[in-house]
Design a protein around this motif. Structure first.
Motif, short mmCIF file in Angstrom:
data_model
loop_
_atom_site.label_atom_id
_atom_site.label_comp_id
_atom_site.label_asym_id
_atom_site.label_seq_id
_atom_site.Cartn_x
_atom_site.Cartn_y
_atom_site.Cartn_z
N ASN A 1 9.83 10.79 -35.19
CA ASN A 1 11.22 10.33 -35.37
C ASN A 1 11.89 9.95 -34.06
O ASN A 1 13.09 10.18 -33.89
CB ASN A 1 12.05 11.41 -36.09
N GLN A 2 11.09 9.38 -33.14
CA GLN A 2 11.67 8.97 -31.86
C GLN A 2 11.49 7.47 -31.62
O GLN A 2 10.60 6.84 -32.21
CB GLN A 2 11.02 9.75 -30.72
N ALA A 3 12.33 6.92 -30.76
CA ALA A 3 12.19 5.53 -30.36
C ALA A 3 10.92 5.38 -29.53
O ALA A 3 10.47 6.34 -28.91
CB ALA A 3 13.41 5.11 -29.54
N PRO A 4 10.28 4.23 -29.51
CA PRO A 4 10.74 2.98 -30.12
C PRO A 4 10.38 2.83 -31.61
O PRO A 4 10.93 1.96 -32.27
CB PRO A 4 10.00 1.91 -29.31
N GLY A 5 9.48 3.69 -32.14
CA GLY A 5 9.08 3.52 -33.55
C GLY A 5 10.24 3.75 -34.50
O GLY A 5 10.40 3.02 -35.48
N ALA A 6 11.01 4.81 -34.21
CA ALA A 6 12.25 5.06 -34.96
C ALA A 6 13.39 4.67 -34.02
O ALA A 6 13.91 5.51 -33.29
CB ALA A 6 12.35 6.52 -35.38
N PRO A 7 13.76 3.40 -34.00
CA PRO A 7 14.66 2.89 -32.96
C PRO A 7 16.08 3.41 -33.12
O PRO A 7 16.51 3.74 -34.21
CB PRO A 7 14.61 1.38 -33.19
N ASN A 8 16.75 3.47 -32.00
CA ASN A 8 18.15 3.89 -32.01
C ASN A 8 19.03 2.67 -32.29
O ASN A 8 19.62 2.10 -31.39
CB ASN A 8 18.49 4.55 -30.68
#
Lengths: 473, 473
Positions: free
Chosen positions: B172-179
């Motif tokens: 759940n972190q960027a870049p895959g889960a982008p902000n």
């Protein structure tokens, strides 16, 4: 005479008339559909009118034995006469054309509709809140968990929200919008909206490009099979995973500034590869969640309603006290969560609320399905047929040890692993050509999700097709 | 003979038989329902069997003229014969008892069901993705927006996700889960799940205790009425709010580390107080979103399907080029989003997907509603009756300037403000006693949401009840 024979006019075996599935007519119609709708994931176009019981027909004249059942969403079979009756009932017509805002203006028949849904509630659960899908059910359960958790933090259910909460929440900041987390497990699947997507951990495609809450993921036990021969190893695996859960609950507030308000788990991770959790593991989570004041949510969206041999899979673990919230959807048609403790009803009315508050049409179907399951002893049948099928599959596994491993299951909720994704996908294609519609899960697993009217005769046909397919791999 | 007279056997006027509503039988049944379901928000228990057209019956024998219509969710009226026909059709029975996993196994009638829904699509929109509720529709639209935005950032729709995206997304972190952020407006209501809840800004109760994405909120223009007399003021108000939108889009990446990928707006904020946006404002947002590469989402969940005098409210602004995504639910029964640009179909199949991909039963009803609206010229009627009602309400407002202010509306989608929440609530109670079921919005507004079969004779009854209620305030 079995319920299946009474209810359906099933063919005696599958019919495959096209050299590949999808056949030419399906392909044509998929192309037409694609003009209006993203049809790339379509396997084939179904003819539901011609489908019967455990047999799914397509528009090319293929009739497949269906052991996937709309991604585990068909409880009884196609064209079920009891459900047709429910679908034609005056209360159904009313619910379709007068879709009520159930929370504000319920109809006089709504309580009876609910009571039928509550007849299939897990042991220990006496109330229900209705939703529209598994993802929606899980997110509403999270809301109930967060409200409950914050009320306890605030010092009681009668303590009002502070002025600071009332103002900060409108700019999406703590304390009104608290930094709380839901713990889930690697390979979990709990839906694909933003909070449910944040606890889903099975495949990147479910999550890529979507903002997510940074919530903790623990590890789900990964057992060796057969279970009876690997008790010591599996117990250690349980302990290893339980330690991770407890560590995350303890450390997340410090490392990420978020307290773990809830934990969500599937008793069998389905999309994630049919990973089972032992009764010991599920009970230990109850003990841990109680100890650390974490709301315990069991996601029975895929495992619920009988295929594991009990109405709800987690009932087999006899979790004491029962889990706080149990979510459901799929085979129940209607969706939502069951609970037993009135403390999960928010102190503020309208805190958990929306225009429709569920879909009464789906609830009517759910109630009718529940009645058939109980009247026709379909749980007993699922256990009996599951044992029969498992025994046959064990023999197949012995014959094809290079292909078929980690055979596992409860009743007809069975899975096994192939040696690779490529072989698994090839097998699924071969199975269609040999008359069976079967689904995969995780990278290389096959999951069997037949209806509750699946019988020994269907198991024979399935195993014969499986052997034929394995032989030609 | 009007469609209403042909279709319904309506009473000539409301009947009120109990001294308060809910009456004793409703109260009894609310208590019973509360055993199983949180029934605190229930106004009264309805008798949908006895309801007809614009009249809603309750279990005490009260029959109210309904200008709230299930929180704006009943398009045509109760017990509509065209919808009964649709509800009894073989395709409806099939969709109820064989609820398909539409993305994988659509039935042969699905494309026709979709085409009927597309017949009511806004001008400029040619494709549809189906959902289950307004909140669900908005969140799926966000997903489409995020995928599109990231594809552009990545340098093209054919550029694959990086290894770093594939691994980071699973924690759940960027870049895959982008902000990335979605910009919405103060007082907006877009649903109550976690992402839709993050853009909802109407009342604390919708949001309290739930974690939220920290996304930007702009200001929605707040006009002076009558519009014709306040053009200069209102234009300045538009400019003020547009400047805030642009500033937020520019500064959010720096101040909060999140780029604004999408903007969502209701053409009339409904739950938030029936705040209207001018055509100039809506077109200027198109210009701003194009300039800053932001996806433009119009939420027509409450405004959609005719009550504003056009099928979709934003069509009156003639936004050019059309908005990227238009979401719908409520009166359409089915939910989802319309779009016109194939680039909003994700490069990866299964990126926007779920088990059910919508509810075909609701889509069948939506299609039937659309057919009646077009066949019976109900848009023309909504405009005609809206003008008639508005003229009468203007007179009432002149008579009761101390109570009734800021009269505003398009066709029958009308609202006015009382001087306080207390008076507004008192008025709503009085209106029930005087035979009309009416809803509020925001703190002190009254919103009229009659069906599309509401006629001059109903308007007369409503205005008479309103005058009587105002006189006794």
């Amino acid at each position: 005479m079995s319920y299946c024979s009474k209810a359906y006019n099933e063919p005696s075996k599958p019919t495959v008339v096209t050299s590949t599935i999808p056949g030419p007519e399906s392909k044509k119609q998929i192309e037409q559909l694609n003009e209006n709708f993203d049809a790339r994931p379509v396997y084939f176009i179904c003819d539901y009118e011609k489908s019967q019981g455990n047999y799914l027909a397509d528009v090319d004249g293929n009739v497949l034995l269906d052991v996937y059942a709309q991604i585990a969403s068909i409880a009884l079979g196609y064209n079920n006469p009891d459900l047709i009756k429910a679908a034609q009932s005056p209360e159904m017509i009313r619910s379709l054309i007068e879709r009520p805002a159930l929370g504000n203006f319920p109809g006089k028949d709504f309580n009876d509709i609910l009571k039928k849904v509550l007849k299939i509630a897990p042991k220990g659960q006496s109330k229900v809140w209705s939703a529209l899908s598994g993802a929606d059910a899980n997110e509403l359960a999270f809301k109930a968990a967060f409200v409950y958790y914050r009320a306890k933090e605030r010092g009681g259910f009668d303590v009002k929200h502070s002025e600071e909460e009332l103002s900060s929440v409108m700019v999406n900041q703590a304390p009104g919008a608290p930094n709380l987390a839901v713990l889930s497990f690697k390979k979990a699947f709990h839906g694909r909206l933003f909070a449910s997507g944040s606890v889903t951990r099975s495949k990147p495609v479910h999550k890529l490009d979507f903002p997510a809450f940074e919530w903790p993921q623990a590890e789900y036990p990964y057992y060796k099979y057969p279970l009876a021969e690997n008790e010591e190893y599996n117990k250690k695996e349980d302990e290893r995973c339980l330690a991770i859960v407890e560590q995350l609950i303890k450390e997340w507030p410090t490392t990420k500034g978020a307290k773990v308000a809830a934990l969500i788990i599937e008793p069998i991770q389905s999309e994630g590869g049919d990973n089972h959790a032992s009764a010991y593991f599920l009970q230990s989570l109850r003990d841990l969640t109680t100890k650390h004041n974490v709301v315990y949510i069991v996601d029975e969206v895929q495992t619920g309603l009988g295929a594991t041999g009990t109405l709800w899979c987690h009932e087999q673990a006899n979790i004491t006290p029962p889990p706080d919230l149990v979510t459901f959807s799929k085979k129940c048609q209607s969706a939502g969560y069951f609970f037993h403790d009135d403390k999960f009803i928010p102190a503020l009315p309208y805190s958990i609320f929306n225009t429709w508050c569920g879909n009464p049409s789906s609830m009517i179907i759910a109630g009718a399905i529940g009645e058939v399951i109980q009247r026709e002893n379909l749980l007993e049948q699922a256990n009996r047929v599951g044992d029969y099928l498992m025994a046959k599959l064990q023999k197949v596994a012995e014959k094809y040890p290079q292909h078929l491993g980690r055979l596992r299951g409860k009743a007809t909720f069975i899975a096994f692993d192939l040696e690779s994704a490529e072989t698994r996908n090839k097998l699924l294609t071969l199975m269609k050509s040999n008359g069976c519609n079967v689904g995969g899960c995780a990278e290389a697993s096959v999951r069997l999700r037949p209806t509750l009217t699946f019988e020994e005769k269907h198991a024979d046909i399935f195993v014969e097709a499986l052997e034929k397919s394995l032989a030609s791999l």
